[in-house]
Motif scaffolding. Structure first.
Motif, PDB file in Angstrom:
ATOM      1  N   VAL A  82       0.733  -1.069   0.107  1.00 20.11           N
ATOM      2  CA  VAL A  82       0.107   0.538  -0.303  1.00 20.11           C
ATOM      3  C   VAL A  82       0.944   1.074  -0.052  1.00 20.11           C
ATOM      4  N   ASP A  83       2.303   1.307  -0.219  1.00 17.92           N
ATOM      5  CA  ASP A  83       3.335   2.081  -0.338  1.00 17.92           C
ATOM      6  C   ASP A  83       3.368   3.065   1.096  1.00 17.92           C
ATOM      7  N   LYS A  84       3.133   2.324   2.037  1.00 16.08           N
ATOM      8  CA  LYS A  84       3.825   2.804   3.141  1.00 16.08           C
ATOM      9  C   LYS A  84       5.280   2.171   3.768  1.00 16.08           C
ATOM     10  N   LEU A  85       5.347   2.854   4.460  1.00 17.68           N
ATOM     11  CA  LEU A  85       6.945   2.533   5.069  1.00 17.68           C
ATOM     12  C   LEU A  85       6.783   1.010   5.575  1.00 17.68           C
ATOM     13  N   THR A  86       8.118   0.577   5.609  1.00 17.87           N
ATOM     14  CA  THR A  86       7.814  -1.239   5.923  1.00 17.87           C
ATOM     15  C   THR A  86       7.574  -1.446   7.483  1.00 17.87           C
ATOM     16  N   LYS A  87       7.295  -2.464   7.785  1.00 19.20           N
ATOM     17  CA  LYS A  87       6.545  -3.232   8.746  1.00 19.20           C
ATOM     18  C   LYS A  87       7.114  -2.478  10.039  1.00 19.20           C
ATOM     19  N   PRO A  88       8.741  -2.860   9.793  1.00 20.60           N
ATOM     20  CA  PRO A  88       9.573  -3.160  11.180  1.00 20.60           C
ATOM     21  C   PRO A  88      10.174  -1.409  11.573  1.00 20.60           C
ATOM     22  N   VAL A  89      10.066  -0.718  10.691  1.00 22.03           N
ATOM     23  CA  VAL A  89       9.674   0.926  10.477  1.00 22.03           C
ATOM     24  C   VAL A  89       8.553   1.525  11.429  1.00 22.03           C
ATOM     25  N   TRP A  90       7.203   0.567  11.180  1.00 25.62           N
ATOM     26  CA  TRP A  90       5.948   1.224  12.204  1.00 25.62           C
ATOM     27  C   TRP A  90       6.750   0.469  13.195  1.00 25.62           C
ATOM     28  N   LEU A  91       6.642  -0.120  13.139  1.00 24.19           N
ATOM     29  CA  LEU A  91       7.423  -0.639  14.433  1.00 24.19           C
ATOM     30  C   LEU A  91       8.258  -0.386  15.631  1.00 24.19           C
ATOM     31  N   GLY A  92       8.769   0.314  14.853  1.00 26.83           N
ATOM     32  CA  GLY A  92       9.775   1.009  15.928  1.00 26.83           C
ATOM     33  C   GLY A  92       9.041   2.843  16.284  1.00 26.83           C
ATOM     34  N   ILE A  93       8.794   3.769  14.950  1.00 28.23           N
ATOM     35  CA  ILE A  93       7.961   4.562  15.280  1.00 28.23           C
ATOM     36  C   ILE A  93       6.850   4.388  16.653  1.00 28.23           C
ATOM     37  N   LEU A  94       5.491   2.747  16.311  1.00 30.35           N
ATOM     38  CA  LEU A  94       5.106   3.382  17.278  1.00 30.35           C
ATOM     39  C   LEU A  94       5.528   2.841  18.676  1.00 30.35           C
ATOM     40  N   ALA A  95       6.427   1.780  19.237  1.00 30.37           N
ATOM     41  CA  ALA A  95       7.063   1.228  19.916  1.00 30.37           C
ATOM     42  C   ALA A  95       8.025   2.701  20.602  1.00 30.37           C
ATOM     43  N   ALA A  96       8.191   3.867  20.296  1.00 29.92           N
ATOM     44  CA  ALA A  96       9.017   5.188  20.751  1.00 29.92           C
ATOM     45  C   ALA A  96       7.358   5.961  20.855  1.00 29.92           C
ATOM     46  N   SER A  97       7.051   6.265  20.252  1.00 30.26           N
ATOM     47  CA  SER A  97       5.910   6.991  20.672  1.00 30.26           C
ATOM     48  C   SER A  97       4.908   6.015  21.761  1.00 30.26           C
ATOM     49  N   LEU A  98       4.980   5.149  22.002  1.00 28.64           N
ATOM     50  CA  LEU A  98       4.506   4.043  23.274  1.00 28.64           C
ATOM     51  C   LEU A  98       5.052   4.816  24.193  1.00 28.64           C
ATOM     52  N   LEU A  99       6.421   4.929  24.181  1.00 33.24           N
ATOM     53  CA  LEU A  99       7.022   4.924  25.423  1.00 33.24           C
ATOM     54  C   LEU A  99       7.127   6.458  26.154  1.00 33.24           C
ATOM     55  N   VAL A 100       7.210   7.459  24.058  1.00 34.94           N
ATOM     56  CA  VAL A 100       7.348   9.012  24.958  1.00 34.94           C
ATOM     57  C   VAL A 100       5.526   9.039  25.876  1.00 34.94           C
ATOM     58  N   VAL A 101       4.992   8.645  25.183  1.00 36.07           N
ATOM     59  CA  VAL A 101       3.780   8.946  26.172  1.00 36.07           C
ATOM     60  C   VAL A 101       3.474   8.190  27.740  1.00 36.07           C
ATOM     61  N   LEU A 102       4.653   7.287  27.707  1.00 34.00           N
ATOM     62  CA  LEU A 102       4.109   6.152  28.776  1.00 34.00           C
ATOM     63  C   LEU A 102       5.168   7.579  30.401  1.00 34.00           C
ATOM     64  N   LEU A 103       6.401   8.215  29.881  1.00 34.64           N
ATOM     65  CA  LEU A 103       7.071   9.024  29.813  1.00 34.64           C
ATOM     66  C   LEU A 103       6.850  10.387  30.459  1.00 34.64           C
ATOM     67  N   VAL A 104       6.398  11.226  29.039  1.00 31.43           N
ATOM     68  CA  VAL A 104       6.099  12.447  29.715  1.00 31.43           C
ATOM     69  C   VAL A 104       4.590  12.734  29.171  1.00 31.43           C
ATOM     70  N   HIS A 105       4.147  14.095  29.522  1.00 34.25           N
ATOM     71  CA  HIS A 105       2.956  14.399  28.561  1.00 34.25           C
ATOM     72  C   HIS A 105       2.384  14.361  27.376  1.00 34.25           C
ATOM     73  N   PRO A 106       1.552  13.855  26.681  1.00 34.64           N
ATOM     74  CA  PRO A 106       1.297  14.669  25.607  1.00 34.64           C
ATOM     75  C   PRO A 106       0.640  15.802  25.496  1.00 34.64           C
ATOM     76  N   VAL A 107       1.152  16.778  26.216  1.00 38.17           N
ATOM     77  CA  VAL A 107       0.602  17.680  25.376  1.00 38.17           C
ATOM     78  C   VAL A 107       2.339  18.448  25.405  1.00 38.17           C
ATOM     79  N   SER A 108       2.879  17.641  25.634  1.00 42.58           N
ATOM     80  CA  SER A 108       4.530  18.238  25.835  1.00 42.58           C
ATOM     81  C   SER A 108       4.885  17.755  24.219  1.00 42.58           C
TER      82      SER A 108
END
Length: 99
Positions: A43-69
């Motif tokens: 579907v012309d999107k980034l690869t699965k490992p890239v999305w997994l990395g982005i989403l895992a990093a995003s989860l880590l960020v929202v766990l550690l800081v406020h989502p409004v930062s």
């Protein structure tokens, strides 16, 4: 007295936003893990490992800081991009034609 009530309300709103961001990030990450690897390039999107990395990093960020930062907003936008743009297209390509 009024200031403490407003601070309490603001605290509850921030907690609610953080819990929503965490829930959305977990949902998106679990969805990404369960999809086939070849569906993302199809579907012309980034690869699965890239999305997994982005989403895992995003989860880590929202766990550690406020989502409004600053970092929290970037993480929430990344999760929203996956949920609104990537997820429906990946689901459609794996489901096949509807007609």
């Amino acid at each position: 007295m009024v200031f403490s009530a407003v601070a309490g309300l603001t605290g509850w709103i921030m907690l609610t936003l953080q819990l929503l961001a965490i829930g959305a990030a977990i949902f998106a990450l679990v969805h990404a893990v369960r999809q086939r690897t070849d569906a993302y390039p199809a579907v012309d999107k980034l690869t699965k490992p890239v999305w997994l990395g982005i989403l895992a990093a995003s989860l880590l960020v929202v766990l550690l800081v406020h989502p409004v930062s600053f970092l929290g907003i970037i993480a929430v936008v990344a999760v929203c991009v996956y949920l609104v743009d990537v997820r429906p297209r990946v689901d459609d390509i794996q489901r096949g034609p509807r007609w």
